[in-house]
Design an enzyme around this catalytic site. Sequence first.
Site, PDB file in Angstrom:
ATOM      1  N   PRO A  25       0.849  -1.189   0.000  1.00 29.71           N
ATOM      2  CG  PRO A  25      -0.148  -1.167   2.104  1.00 29.71           C
ATOM      3  CD  PRO A  25       0.728  -1.973   1.215  1.00 29.71           C
ATOM      4  CG  HIS A  26       1.750   2.909  -3.271  1.00 30.25           C
ATOM      5  ND1 HIS A  26       1.401   1.622  -3.609  1.00 30.25           N
ATOM      6  CD2 HIS A  26       1.407   3.672  -4.327  1.00 30.25           C
ATOM      7  CE1 HIS A  26       0.901   1.612  -4.831  1.00 30.25           C
ATOM      8  NE2 HIS A  26       0.874   2.848  -5.284  1.00 30.25           N
ATOM      9  CB  CYS A  27      -0.724   7.433  -0.258  1.00 28.57           C
ATOM     10  SG  CYS A  27      -0.179   7.783   1.429  1.00 28.57           S
TER      11      CYS A  27
END
Length: 151
Positions: free
Chosen positions: A66-68
Amino acid sequence: MSLNAILSQGRTHWGTSVGSKKRLLEQISVFVADDNSQFNADDLFNELLARERLGSTGIGHGVAIPHCRSQQCTAITGILLKLAEPIDFEAIDDQPVDLVFALIVPAEAHDEHIKVLASLANVFNDDGFRQQLRSAGSDEALYTTAVTRAP
């Protein structure tokens, strides 16, 4: 890219218990905010959730990244978790996820974001490395394995 450059022992957690993808993203946000006061856990959770709504970040083999991008972030920040029990993550191979490397990058770091994601995907594609992480047994052993044995 070295995992040592973006990961700290304080953001490495072995045996984390969560029941769903949403609870996992919430827990990641809390762990990151607890380790670094520049982050607000609620805002980070919303950023991670918004990205995940675009499509699953489960890359297969029981791994999710998961990334942002975040306005809160001033330096690339990683967090590594080995879950106590695998969870459904709608991964590309439909396998449940038990290894999670979350990545938060500064909002303006478009190119770096892509490069680090590609590097992480490559690192976690190594079956031997994944097995070493799964058998670590503690936060400290998970961290040491990640930073010293990454392919």
